[in-house]
Scaffold this active site. Structure first.
Site, mmCIF file in Angstrom:
data_model
loop_
_atom_site.group_PDB
_atom_site.id
_atom_site.type_symbol
_atom_site.label_atom_id
_atom_site.label_comp_id
_atom_site.label_asym_id
_atom_site.label_seq_id
_atom_site.Cartn_x
_atom_site.Cartn_y
_atom_site.Cartn_z
ATOM 1 N N HIS A 259 -4.456 0.723 -4.243
ATOM 2 C CA HIS A 259 -3.895 -0.467 -5.374
ATOM 3 C C HIS A 259 -3.776 -0.161 -6.683
ATOM 4 O O HIS A 259 -6.220 -0.803 -6.644
ATOM 5 C CB HIS A 259 -4.234 -1.816 -5.069
ATOM 6 C CG HIS A 259 -4.152 -1.812 -3.402
ATOM 7 N ND1 HIS A 259 -2.976 -2.620 -3.098
ATOM 8 C CD2 HIS A 259 -4.007 -1.230 -2.149
ATOM 9 C CE1 HIS A 259 -2.248 -2.434 -1.640
ATOM 10 N NE2 HIS A 259 -3.075 -1.931 -1.188
ATOM 11 N N SER B 295 1.069 -1.128 0.084
ATOM 12 C CA SER B 295 -0.329 -0.228 -0.129
ATOM 13 C C SER B 295 1.064 1.272 0.181
ATOM 14 O O SER B 295 2.031 0.738 0.800
ATOM 15 C CB SER B 295 -0.607 -0.189 1.300
ATOM 16 O OG SER B 295 -1.373 -0.998 1.648
ATOM 17 N N TYR C 157 -8.573 -10.432 3.147
ATOM 18 C CA TYR C 157 -9.764 -9.618 3.439
ATOM 19 C C TYR C 157 -11.002 -9.179 2.501
ATOM 20 O O TYR C 157 -11.950 -8.590 2.570
ATOM 21 C CB TYR C 157 -9.605 -8.115 4.029
ATOM 22 C CG TYR C 157 -8.233 -6.985 3.764
ATOM 23 C CD1 TYR C 157 -9.510 -6.299 3.092
ATOM 24 C CD2 TYR C 157 -6.803 -6.995 4.024
ATOM 25 C CE1 TYR C 157 -8.626 -4.883 2.271
ATOM 26 C CE2 TYR C 157 -6.780 -6.127 3.367
ATOM 27 C CZ TYR C 157 -7.467 -5.051 2.749
ATOM 28 O OH TYR C 157 -6.996 -4.240 1.838
ATOM 29 N N GLU C 158 -10.288 -9.178 0.907
ATOM 30 C CA GLU C 158 -10.922 -8.708 0.030
ATOM 31 C C GLU C 158 -12.315 -9.561 -0.516
ATOM 32 O O GLU C 158 -13.629 -9.732 -0.633
ATOM 33 C CB GLU C 158 -10.014 -8.447 -1.623
ATOM 34 C CG GLU C 158 -9.745 -7.015 -0.780
ATOM 35 C CD GLU C 158 -8.840 -7.188 -2.282
ATOM 36 O OE1 GLU C 158 -8.994 -6.541 -3.026
ATOM 37 O OE2 GLU C 158 -7.155 -7.234 -2.094
ATOM 38 N N MET D 171 -1.680 -7.121 7.369
ATOM 39 C CA MET D 171 -3.180 -7.803 6.741
ATOM 40 C C MET D 171 -1.991 -8.263 5.084
ATOM 41 O O MET D 171 -3.116 -8.994 4.112
ATOM 42 C CB MET D 171 -3.875 -7.085 5.805
ATOM 43 C CG MET D 171 -4.542 -6.421 7.236
ATOM 44 S SD MET D 171 -5.526 -4.707 6.680
ATOM 45 C CE MET D 171 -5.542 -3.855 8.522
ATOM 46 N N SER D 172 -1.059 -9.021 4.619
ATOM 47 C CA SER D 172 -0.741 -9.291 3.343
ATOM 48 C C SER D 172 0.486 -10.071 3.803
ATOM 49 O O SER D 172 0.751 -10.351 4.980
ATOM 50 C CB SER D 172 -0.453 -8.004 2.505
ATOM 51 O OG SER D 172 0.772 -7.049 3.034
ATOM 52 N N ALA E 249 2.569 -2.193 3.999
ATOM 53 C CA ALA E 249 3.047 -1.033 5.019
ATOM 54 C C ALA E 249 2.357 -1.293 6.365
ATOM 55 O O ALA E 249 1.050 -2.811 6.443
ATOM 56 C CB ALA E 249 1.615 -0.240 4.225
ATOM 57 N N ASN F 259 2.431 3.376 10.553
ATOM 58 C CA ASN F 259 2.094 4.034 12.086
ATOM 59 C C ASN F 259 2.235 3.642 12.813
ATOM 60 O O ASN F 259 2.487 2.111 12.522
ATOM 61 C CB ASN F 259 0.151 3.848 11.539
ATOM 62 C CG ASN F 259 -0.490 3.040 11.353
ATOM 63 O OD1 ASN F 259 -0.086 1.761 9.926
ATOM 64 N ND2 ASN F 259 -1.047 1.488 12.242
ATOM 65 N N HIS G 67 -5.320 -9.373 -0.851
ATOM 66 C CA HIS G 67 -5.548 -9.423 0.381
ATOM 67 C C HIS G 67 -6.588 -10.737 0.587
ATOM 68 O O HIS G 67 -7.484 -10.411 -0.163
ATOM 69 C CB HIS G 67 -5.640 -8.021 0.290
ATOM 70 C CG HIS G 67 -4.833 -7.327 1.448
ATOM 71 N ND1 HIS G 67 -4.972 -6.276 -0.776
ATOM 72 C CD2 HIS G 67 -3.796 -6.339 1.577
ATOM 73 C CE1 HIS G 67 -3.932 -5.569 -0.178
ATOM 74 N NE2 HIS G 67 -2.866 -5.658 0.681
HETATM 75 N N1 HPA Z 1 -2.442 -2.869 11.749
HETATM 76 C C1 HPA Z 1 -2.472 -3.475 10.049
HETATM 77 N N2 HPA Z 1 -2.369 -3.512 9.067
HETATM 78 C C2 HPA Z 1 -1.714 -2.335 8.573
HETATM 79 C C3 HPA Z 1 -1.539 -1.738 9.968
HETATM 80 C C4 HPA Z 1 -2.176 -2.132 11.275
HETATM 81 O O1 HPA Z 1 -1.844 -1.155 12.000
HETATM 82 N N3 HPA Z 1 -0.687 -0.205 8.847
HETATM 83 C C5 HPA Z 1 -0.449 -0.590 8.334
HETATM 84 N N4 HPA Z 1 -0.694 -1.978 7.665
#
Ligand code: HPA
Length: 277
Positions: A62, A31, A86-87, A212-213, A114, A236, A84
């Protein structure tokens, strides 16, 4: 229904017909990390929609295309936009492209993502080399009949991220004067971000970052004995580490801010990588 291996081979031969030089390295762009493709020289692209059997991405931030050409002196192919779990895809679709790369004879993979920082020493914008992963909460992409052409039923995951590549990446970061963190990446299914308690639990389990990947892709890559290098962009701090809510815009924005370092690091890694097979 078409057999999975036949579908993989069909997609591989479709791509091979379009490409003149066989790529030496495949890169999955996470991402916000897609802008790396603008660095690819003599580049050409293929829309996922045009490749038989390929899934199509649905996430904001994406696109769905393969971009191939030269980067830092090597032939590479990049996935701009990944799939992903989750998609809603079946897990076999999430990892489809990796197996297509293997079927094309590509043995080297750079996976990027990410991720949320769990290790309190990390800061948003840091790059982290993935030393290992925790995939216990991930659906297994190897579930079901084993595809023996790729690998054995019970593959070893003890050196999922090759030590040589980890060292190569660390040296590359030194040469580029980029601060590089190192740590364990944990998979979370998403698409919701984690709760603070889940993050505390993951920290106790030994995770430094969460995303998540990546884990399903690395599992099939290692099943097929590909060399794997993983790089996370800490976009983050994970839930509860700071007293603030999480959002996707922040993830994309921080990835954008880290873009220059990310591109410099990946280019240096590719330049220094002595691709043997
Ligand atoms: N959690 C899960 N997936 C993520 C995060 C997170 O804090 N930041 C970027 N992808």
């Amino acid at each position: 229904m078409v057999n999975m291996l036949d579908a993989i081979k069909e997609a591989a031969s479709y791509i091979e017909r379009k490409i003149t030089n066989k790529p030496q390295i495949a890169i999955i762009l996470g991402s916000g990390l897609g802008p790396l493709v603008s660095e690819i020289e003599e580049n050409e692209e293929l829309d996922y929609r045009d490749i038989p059997g390929f899934p199509v991405t649905t996430v904001e931030g994406h696109d769905g295309k393969l971009v191939y050409g030269k980067l830092a002196g090597k032939s590479i192919i990049a996935m701009k936009g990944r799939f992903h779990y989750y998609e809603g895809y079946d897990i076999s679709k999430v990892v489809f492209a990796i197996r297509v790369f293997k079927a094309m004879g590509i043995n080297n993979l750079i996976v990027t993502n990410a991720a949320g920082g769990i290790n309190k020493e990390f800061n948003p914008g840091d790059l982290m080399i993935i030393r290992d992963h925790i995939g216990l909460f991930a659906p297994s992409p190897l579930r079901g009949e084993n595809i023996r052409e790729f690998g054995e039923r019970f593959p070893d995951m003890s050196k999922a991220y090759g030590e040589e590549l980890v060292n190569l990446c660390k040296d590359a970061a030194l040469k580029e004067s980029i601060v590089l963190r190192e740590g364990v990446y944990a998979f979370a299914q998403g698409p919701m971000y984690e709760t603070p308690s889940e993050i505390r639990a993951l920290r106790i389990l030994g995770a430094d970052a969460v995303g998540m990947s990546t884990v399903p892709e690395v599992v099939v890559a290692r099943h097929a004995d590909m060399n794997v290098l993983g790089i996370s962009c800490i976009t983050n701090m994970a839930a509860g580490i700071l007293d603030q809510p999480l959002n996707h815009e922040e993830v994309i924005q921080t990835a954008k801010e880290a873009e220059k370092n990310f591109i410099a690091l990946v280019k240096r890694v590719i330049h220094d990588w002595e691709v043997s097979k």
